[in-house]
Design a protein around this motif. Structure first.
Motif, short mmCIF file in Angstrom:
data_model
loop_
_atom_site.label_atom_id
_atom_site.label_comp_id
_atom_site.label_asym_id
_atom_site.label_seq_id
_atom_site.Cartn_x
_atom_site.Cartn_y
_atom_site.Cartn_z
N VAL A 265 7.29 -6.99 0.27
CA VAL A 265 7.47 -5.56 0.53
C VAL A 265 6.77 -4.72 -0.54
O VAL A 265 6.10 -3.73 -0.22
N ILE A 266 6.89 -5.15 -1.78
CA ILE A 266 6.24 -4.43 -2.88
C ILE A 266 4.73 -4.41 -2.69
O ILE A 266 4.08 -3.37 -2.81
N ALA A 267 4.17 -5.57 -2.36
CA ALA A 267 2.71 -5.66 -2.24
C ALA A 267 2.17 -4.80 -1.10
O ALA A 267 1.08 -4.26 -1.19
N ALA B 187 3.73 -2.11 0.28
CA ALA B 187 4.44 -0.83 0.38
C ALA B 187 3.52 0.33 0.78
O ALA B 187 3.85 1.12 1.66
N SER B 188 2.35 0.44 0.16
CA SER B 188 1.54 1.62 0.45
C SER B 188 0.74 1.47 1.74
O SER B 188 0.32 2.47 2.33
N ASN B 189 0.55 0.22 2.20
CA ASN B 189 -0.09 0.05 3.51
C ASN B 189 0.88 0.33 4.66
O ASN B 189 0.46 0.74 5.74
N PRO C 218 4.21 2.30 4.80
CA PRO C 218 5.27 3.12 4.20
C PRO C 218 6.58 3.04 4.98
O PRO C 218 7.65 3.11 4.37
N ALA D 5 8.36 -0.03 3.87
CA ALA D 5 8.85 0.16 2.51
C ALA D 5 10.07 1.08 2.50
O ALA D 5 11.05 0.83 1.80
N ARG D 6 10.01 2.12 3.30
CA ARG D 6 11.14 3.05 3.36
C ARG D 6 12.38 2.36 3.91
O ARG D 6 13.49 2.53 3.41
N TYR E 202 13.11 -0.83 3.75
CA TYR E 202 13.61 -1.71 2.69
C TYR E 202 14.32 -0.89 1.60
O TYR E 202 15.40 -1.26 1.14
N HIS E 203 13.70 0.21 1.23
CA HIS E 203 14.27 1.07 0.20
C HIS E 203 15.64 1.59 0.62
O HIS E 203 16.61 1.54 -0.12
N VAL F 42 -5.24 -1.59 -5.94
CA VAL F 42 -3.82 -1.44 -6.24
C VAL F 42 -3.09 -0.84 -5.05
O VAL F 42 -1.99 -1.26 -4.69
N GLU F 43 -3.74 0.11 -4.41
CA GLU F 43 -3.07 0.81 -3.31
C GLU F 43 -2.99 -0.05 -2.05
O GLU F 43 -1.96 -0.07 -1.38
N ARG F 44 -4.08 -0.77 -1.74
CA ARG F 44 -4.13 -1.48 -0.45
C ARG F 44 -4.07 -2.98 -0.53
O ARG F 44 -3.84 -3.65 0.47
N LYS G 160 0.92 -5.32 -10.67
CA LYS G 160 1.22 -5.41 -9.25
C LYS G 160 0.05 -6.04 -8.49
O LYS G 160 0.24 -6.88 -7.62
N ALA H 41 0.35 -9.56 -6.53
CA ALA H 41 0.21 -9.59 -5.08
C ALA H 41 -0.87 -10.58 -4.63
O ALA H 41 -0.76 -11.20 -3.57
N ILE I 209 5.97 -1.57 -11.53
CA ILE I 209 5.76 -2.12 -10.18
C ILE I 209 6.42 -1.19 -9.16
O ILE I 209 5.86 -0.85 -8.12
N HIS J 276 4.56 1.94 -8.23
CA HIS J 276 3.46 1.79 -7.28
C HIS J 276 3.93 1.34 -5.91
O HIS J 276 3.11 0.99 -5.06
N SER J 277 5.24 1.31 -5.69
CA SER J 277 5.73 0.84 -4.39
C SER J 277 6.70 1.82 -3.73
O SER J 277 6.54 2.17 -2.58
N PHE J 278 7.71 2.24 -4.49
CA PHE J 278 8.79 3.02 -3.88
C PHE J 278 8.89 4.43 -4.42
O PHE J 278 9.78 5.18 -4.00
N PHE K 84 9.61 7.39 -2.19
CA PHE K 84 10.86 7.52 -1.44
C PHE K 84 12.03 7.97 -2.30
O PHE K 84 13.14 8.12 -1.82
#
Lengths: 217, 217
Positions: A117-119, A121-123, A125, A128-129, A131-132, B30-32, B115, B119, B177, B180-182, B185
């Motif tokens: 989920v962390i890896a 998350a930004s792809n 959202p 991730a939301r 899970y959050h 990092v983002e994707r 991260k 990943a 970490i 860059h993930s949550f 939210f």
DNA sequence: CGTATAAATGACTCAATAGTCATTTACTTC
DNA sequence: GAAGTAAATGACTATTGAGTCATTTATACG
């Protein structure tokens, strides 16, 4: 022209397939990440052809979401097996919670979920939301609850619980992320049991020498 | 048919490009994640065409490795700015080390590196091994060193340093970490400064109430 | 044993993107 | 200011893998 075929080429197992596909997909997603995971490979791992996967899951994204949803539920089920008894001390409760996390999650395939989920998350959202809102929020509630009870009873010092709950879980959470990343390069695999003991010892007693003992020397 | 072109369509900036491409690539990776990152997008972010990227980096994998290598070096450079003076107490040293990590790494683009490596660890074992051998090994040495000195001087209790060093860094590592993930939210972004304070307080003093104080009450 | 059909598949299409290359253009130097 | 060349590009190719579908086959049931 096989003269006597002993086994059928494949079997119909419509009720077992979904779970087997989820297990295979979790392993692949955790190991390679969403984008690098090949559905061909997930199917192979589950012992079916790629087209079969599409009988049970609409597409790659839906499979991914199903994996996360299902693993989340499974994780809660595992943790729920450890019934929480409010009668004991806050210290005993906290110990029990962290031990349950180690035994029920860290040492199972579910341990791959946080990293996944962390890896991604930004792809994704929305994943991730989900899970959050489901996992992290509940985890925070449980841990801040125990901390607040311990403080109220005088068992714990009056620490800032909003920060403390993260610090309490960080070593265990990080150790399962570690396990799925660097385990191969370490001489010996991390001993979760001893790691937990060391964490609890530091957590309750701190690092600084007790002044009484220093004076006695 | 532009009558008077004010600006040239592009500029030659052979010495600035590599760094700009690395910065853009770090952000995208990092983002994707590695697989989902499009080189077209990296180039666009760096203000060049995709083909230009290939003038400076052989292919996607080499760009990725260059990003990790370069970020690692940059992280060390940042941390090295905090000169370590062995004269002060172990407690002060540990505080300084963690504060430097927060100020020099956590609050910079470098914070995305852990991260990223985590990943992609199983897709690129050689990159993960490089990070493990260079970054993690040195980090462990520095932290176990301070802990051992503190124990030897009687400042710290005789804890198991092999486990303790991980527990010391876990909250800060996990918080970057998290960032860059949550972060998106959460109601408010995590206050690294206060998180560090809370961690140091727990780390040195522990959670359990000091018995002397309880007896006094 | 024969038939119906749900389950499974192999072979396919199509879109996306990593990587290439012939051509253009900014800039240096004489 | 003309010539030479390093820097940059747009348009291209080749490959990979997600998703589809016509066909095959296991198995339940009469």
């Amino acid at each position: 022209m096989p003269v006597s075929q002993a086994q059928p080429r494949w079997q119909r197992r419509a009720d077992a397939r979904p779970q087997e596909l989820l297990d295979a997909a979790l392993a692949e997603f955790v190991e390679r990440g969403y984008a690098a995971t090949r559905l061909e490979e997930v199917a192979r791992r589950a012992g079916v052809a790629k087209a079969t996967l599409y009988l049970y899951y609409e597409n790659k994204l839906e499979l991914f979401k199903a994996v996360v949803r299902h693993s989340l539920v499974a994780a809660f089920d595992e943790l729920a097996k450890e019934q929480r008894d409010a009668a004991t001390s806050a210290r005993a409760q906290l110990t029990k919670l962290l031990a349950a996390f180690v035994h029920r999650v860290a040492e199972s395939p579910l341990s791959g979920l946080p990293k996944l989920v962390i890896a991604e998350a930004s792809n994704f959202p929305d994943v991730a939301r989900f899970y959050h809102d489901e996992m992290i929020r509940r985890g925070r509630e449980v841990f801040t609850g125990v901390l607040e009870r311990g403080i109220a009873s005088g068992e714990f010092r009056a620490v800032d619980v909003d920060h403390a709950w993260r610090i309490v879980i960080a070593p265990l959470l990080l150790s399962i992320i570690w396990k799925h990343s660097f385990a191969a390069f370490e001489a010996a695999p991390l001993d979760f049991e001893r790691h937990l003991d060391a964490h609890l010892d530091l957590l309750f007693n701190g690092l600084a020498t007790d002044r009484r003992k220093r004076i006695r020397r």
